[in-house]
Design a protein around this motif. Structure first.
Motif, PDB file in Angstrom:
ATOM      1  N   LEU A  67       0.838  -1.189   0.000  1.00 52.52           N
ATOM      2  CA  LEU A  67       0.000   0.000   0.000  1.00 52.52           C
ATOM      3  C   LEU A  67       0.875   1.241   0.000  1.00 52.52           C
ATOM      4  O   LEU A  67       1.890   1.298   0.702  1.00 52.52           O
ATOM      5  CB  LEU A  67      -0.920   0.007   1.225  1.00 52.52           C
ATOM      6  N   ILE A  68       0.488   2.227  -0.792  1.00 50.45           N
ATOM      7  CA  ILE A  68       1.242   3.478  -0.869  1.00 50.45           C
ATOM      8  C   ILE A  68       0.298   4.659  -0.683  1.00 50.45           C
ATOM      9  O   ILE A  68      -0.930   4.524  -0.758  1.00 50.45           O
ATOM     10  CB  ILE A  68       1.978   3.621  -2.216  1.00 50.45           C
ATOM     11  N   ASN A  69       0.883   5.824  -0.447  1.00 50.53           N
ATOM     12  CA  ASN A  69       0.151   7.084  -0.408  1.00 50.53           C
ATOM     13  C   ASN A  69       0.854   8.061  -1.334  1.00 50.53           C
ATOM     14  O   ASN A  69       2.066   8.014  -1.488  1.00 50.53           O
ATOM     15  CB  ASN A  69       0.112   7.671   1.006  1.00 50.53           C
ATOM     16  N   TYR A  70       0.081   8.922  -1.960  1.00 52.09           N
ATOM     17  CA  TYR A  70       0.681   9.958  -2.803  1.00 52.09           C
ATOM     18  C   TYR A  70      -0.184  11.210  -2.733  1.00 52.09           C
ATOM     19  O   TYR A  70      -1.363  11.169  -2.367  1.00 52.09           O
ATOM     20  CB  TYR A  70       0.835   9.468  -4.246  1.00 52.09           C
ATOM     21  N   LYS A  71       0.421  12.329  -3.085  1.00 50.25           N
ATOM     22  CA  LYS A  71      -0.277  13.611  -3.002  1.00 50.25           C
ATOM     23  C   LYS A  71      -1.229  13.781  -4.189  1.00 50.25           C
ATOM     24  O   LYS A  71      -0.978  13.291  -5.284  1.00 50.25           O
ATOM     25  CB  LYS A  71       0.736  14.748  -2.984  1.00 50.25           C
ATOM     26  N   THR A  72      -2.314  14.488  -3.937  1.00 49.41           N
ATOM     27  CA  THR A  72      -3.270  14.793  -5.005  1.00 49.41           C
ATOM     28  C   THR A  72      -3.389  16.306  -5.158  1.00 49.41           C
ATOM     29  O   THR A  72      -3.077  17.059  -4.227  1.00 49.41           O
ATOM     30  CB  THR A  72      -4.652  14.189  -4.702  1.00 49.41           C
ATOM     31  N   ALA A  73      -3.849  16.721  -6.317  1.00 50.59           N
ATOM     32  CA  ALA A  73      -3.884  18.148  -6.655  1.00 50.59           C
ATOM     33  C   ALA A  73      -4.810  18.958  -5.756  1.00 50.59           C
ATOM     34  O   ALA A  73      -4.674  20.182  -5.671  1.00 50.59           O
ATOM     35  CB  ALA A  73      -4.290  18.319  -8.117  1.00 50.59           C
ATOM     36  N   LEU A  76      -4.917  16.938  -0.802  1.00 48.58           N
ATOM     37  CA  LEU A  76      -5.083  15.772   0.058  1.00 48.58           C
ATOM     38  C   LEU A  76      -4.105  14.683  -0.368  1.00 48.58           C
ATOM     39  O   LEU A  76      -3.183  14.932  -1.129  1.00 48.58           O
ATOM     40  CB  LEU A  76      -6.535  15.275  -0.031  1.00 48.58           C
ATOM     41  N   THR A  77      -4.308  13.470   0.145  1.00 47.83           N
ATOM     42  CA  THR A  77      -3.510  12.326  -0.279  1.00 47.83           C
ATOM     43  C   THR A  77      -4.448  11.213  -0.722  1.00 47.83           C
ATOM     44  O   THR A  77      -5.630  11.210  -0.377  1.00 47.83           O
ATOM     45  CB  THR A  77      -2.610  11.807   0.853  1.00 47.83           C
ATOM     46  N   ALA A  78      -3.917  10.271  -1.475  1.00 47.75           N
ATOM     47  CA  ALA A  78      -4.701   9.134  -1.944  1.00 47.75           C
ATOM     48  C   ALA A  78      -3.981   7.842  -1.593  1.00 47.75           C
ATOM     49  O   ALA A  78      -2.765   7.818  -1.386  1.00 47.75           O
ATOM     50  CB  ALA A  78      -4.914   9.224  -3.451  1.00 47.75           C
ATOM     51  N   ASN A  79      -4.756   6.768  -1.520  1.00 51.16           N
ATOM     52  CA  ASN A  79      -4.212   5.442  -1.257  1.00 51.16           C
ATOM     53  C   ASN A  79      -4.158   4.658  -2.565  1.00 51.16           C
ATOM     54  O   ASN A  79      -4.940   4.898  -3.478  1.00 51.16           O
ATOM     55  CB  ASN A  79      -5.096   4.666  -0.275  1.00 51.16           C
ATOM     56  N   ALA A  80      -3.269   3.699  -2.632  1.00 51.51           N
ATOM     57  CA  ALA A  80      -3.197   2.813  -3.801  1.00 51.51           C
ATOM     58  C   ALA A  80      -2.431   1.555  -3.410  1.00 51.51           C
ATOM     59  O   ALA A  80      -1.782   1.494  -2.360  1.00 51.51           O
ATOM     60  CB  ALA A  80      -2.522   3.512  -4.972  1.00 51.51           C
ATOM     61  N   TYR A  81      -2.531   0.564  -4.260  1.00 52.29           N
ATOM     62  CA  TYR A  81      -1.825  -0.703  -4.074  1.00 52.29           C
ATOM     63  C   TYR A  81      -0.854  -0.831  -5.227  1.00 52.29           C
ATOM     64  O   TYR A  81      -1.251  -0.856  -6.395  1.00 52.29           O
ATOM     65  CB  TYR A  81      -2.827  -1.850  -4.077  1.00 52.29           C
ATOM     66  N   GLU A  82       0.435  -0.876  -4.915  1.00 49.88           N
ATOM     67  CA  GLU A  82       1.466  -0.811  -5.951  1.00 49.88           C
ATOM     68  C   GLU A  82       2.279  -2.093  -6.045  1.00 49.88           C
ATOM     69  O   GLU A  82       2.634  -2.710  -5.036  1.00 49.88           O
ATOM     70  CB  GLU A  82       2.415   0.353  -5.665  1.00 49.88           C
ATOM     71  N   GLN A 152     -11.078  12.527  -9.990  1.00 52.31           N
ATOM     72  CA  GLN A 152     -10.136  13.023 -10.990  1.00 52.31           C
ATOM     73  C   GLN A 152      -8.812  13.425 -10.348  1.00 52.31           C
ATOM     74  O   GLN A 152      -7.737  13.196 -10.923  1.00 52.31           O
ATOM     75  CB  GLN A 152     -10.748  14.201 -11.742  1.00 52.31           C
ATOM     76  N   SER A 153      -8.870  13.994  -9.134  1.00 55.38           N
ATOM     77  CA  SER A 153      -7.648  14.361  -8.418  1.00 55.38           C
ATOM     78  C   SER A 153      -6.831  13.122  -8.064  1.00 55.38           C
ATOM     79  O   SER A 153      -5.592  13.133  -8.129  1.00 55.38           O
ATOM     80  CB  SER A 153      -7.991  15.146  -7.137  1.00 55.38           C
ATOM     81  N   ILE A 154      -7.526  12.044  -7.665  1.00 58.53           N
ATOM     82  CA  ILE A 154      -6.847  10.788  -7.336  1.00 58.53           C
ATOM     83  C   ILE A 154      -6.138  10.231  -8.570  1.00 58.53           C
ATOM     84  O   ILE A 154      -4.988   9.791  -8.500  1.00 58.53           O
ATOM     85  CB  ILE A 154      -7.861   9.763  -6.784  1.00 58.53           C
ATOM     86  N   ILE A 155      -6.827  10.260  -9.700  1.00 61.85           N
ATOM     87  CA  ILE A 155      -6.251   9.746 -10.944  1.00 61.85           C
ATOM     88  C   ILE A 155      -5.083  10.609 -11.412  1.00 61.85           C
ATOM     89  O   ILE A 155      -4.009  10.099 -11.768  1.00 61.85           O
ATOM     90  CB  ILE A 155      -7.341   9.663 -12.030  1.00 61.85           C
ATOM     91  N   LYS A 156      -5.278  11.917 -11.395  1.00 63.81           N
ATOM     92  CA  LYS A 156      -4.202  12.820 -11.802  1.00 63.81           C
ATOM     93  C   LYS A 156      -2.991  12.684 -10.881  1.00 63.81           C
ATOM     94  O   LYS A 156      -1.838  12.766 -11.330  1.00 63.81           O
ATOM     95  CB  LYS A 156      -4.704  14.272 -11.804  1.00 63.81           C
ATOM     96  N   GLY A 157      -3.263  12.463  -9.580  1.00 66.91           N
ATOM     97  CA  GLY A 157      -2.170  12.274  -8.633  1.00 66.91           C
ATOM     98  C   GLY A 157      -1.372  11.027  -8.946  1.00 66.91           C
ATOM     99  O   GLY A 157      -0.137  11.014  -8.825  1.00 66.91           O
ATOM    100  N   ALA A 158      -2.061   9.961  -9.367  1.00 68.83           N
ATOM    101  CA  ALA A 158      -1.377   8.716  -9.729  1.00 68.83           C
ATOM    102  C   ALA A 158      -0.525   8.910 -10.983  1.00 68.83           C
ATOM    103  O   ALA A 158       0.594   8.380 -11.078  1.00 68.83           O
ATOM    104  CB  ALA A 158      -2.394   7.611  -9.953  1.00 68.83           C
TER     105      ALA A 158
END
Length: 285
Positions: A67-73, A76-82, A152-158
């Protein structure tokens, strides 16, 4: 008398113009809902909800995914599985979950794609910000609660997390099938492939014209909601937009590729996955 008459006409013209101007100012124009919003609205349809059998319990534990976290536009931050590629590569596959959320089934499928595709980075996005449903009622509520700007922010952040040199492929099922196409649109010139499993297509031909890649669609002929009529219209719209659609349709129902779904169709899944794998391997050389 003539002057009075002309003055009356002038005053009437001014009043009419003011009235029309006020009406135009106050009139609210309505726009058609977006493709993703239109699909989310289906969750208020009891027939749509009941058409989704509650999933079977599935447990998956990976030794390589994390699991990772990354910044969003949006600040905030988003979660993902990498799942990171074994060797450095600019090839990325963004995987987007069904309406149940980023659960063990999605993580397992993401790892299967990672293993079968070879050297590629796979990131399974979480458009529900950590929420997961284990039944159709809660899944419908989560899907309806998704705000398009946040998604859209989550996707753009990824995409930003992958980097400006990343070649972006996308894949999703159901709710994620529609968002797979939207993610490809958001990726712009970085987009290199798009796979949709029975998701709501984008209906705007102008938006489809901006696609930087072709699309592979796996759809179910027994699907009552993303039905054959909608799929046929999508095919026509892609043709009018000058874009290629690799269309595959199966004698199966919505959700056929999910092994945790009681209506899982192993043969249709096998065929769809073969087409999907061949397509992605070509695009992610």
């Amino acid at each position: 008398m003539k002057k009075i008459y002309l003055l009356a006409i002038l005053l009437l013209s001014v009043a009419t113009a003011f009235s029309q101007s006020k009406m135009a100012c106050c009139h609210k124009t309505t726009t058609a809902p977006s493709a993703t919003k239109k699909f989310a609205m289906l969750a208020s349809n009891s027939k749509f909800v009941m058409a989704h059998a509650n999933p079977k319990r599935m447990r998956f534990q990976s030794s390589i995914g994390k699991l990772i976290n990354y910044k969003t536009a949006d600040g905030l931050t988003a979660n993902a599985y990498e799942l990171k590629a074994k060797k450095p590569t600019n090839n990325y596959l963004l995987v987007i979950h069904e309406w149940y959320g980023l659960n063990d089934y999605v993580k397992r499928e993401a790892e299967k794609l990672y293993s079968d595709l070879g050297n590629v980075n796979v990131i399974a996005l979480d458009l529900y910000d950590g929420k997961i449903a284990d039944n159709r009622q809660d899944a419908g509520k989560l899907m309806q609660a998704v705000k398009e700007p946040r998604a859209q922010s989550i996707i753009k952040g990824a995409i930003a997390y992958a980097g400006t040199k990343a070649r972006i492929a996308t894949l999703g099922w159901c709710f994620g099938g529609g968002w797979s196409l939207q993610s490809t649109l958001l990726a712009g010139k970085q987009a290199t492939a798009c796979v949709m499993y029975y998701g709501m297509p984008e209906q705007s031909i102008d938006k489809l014209k901006t696609l930087n890649t072709d699309v592979l669609g796996n759809f179910a002929n027994k699907d009552q909601f993303i039905n054959t009529k909608i799929v046929a219209q999508f095919k026509e719209n892609m043709e009018r937009a000058g874009k290629k659609l690799y269309l595959h349709q199966y004698d199966a129902d919505h959700g056929f590729a999910n092994p945790s779904n009681p209506i899982y169709d192993s043969e249709a899944t096998k065929q769809a996955y073969a087409f999907t794998l061949a397509y992605l391997k070509t695009k992610l050389k």
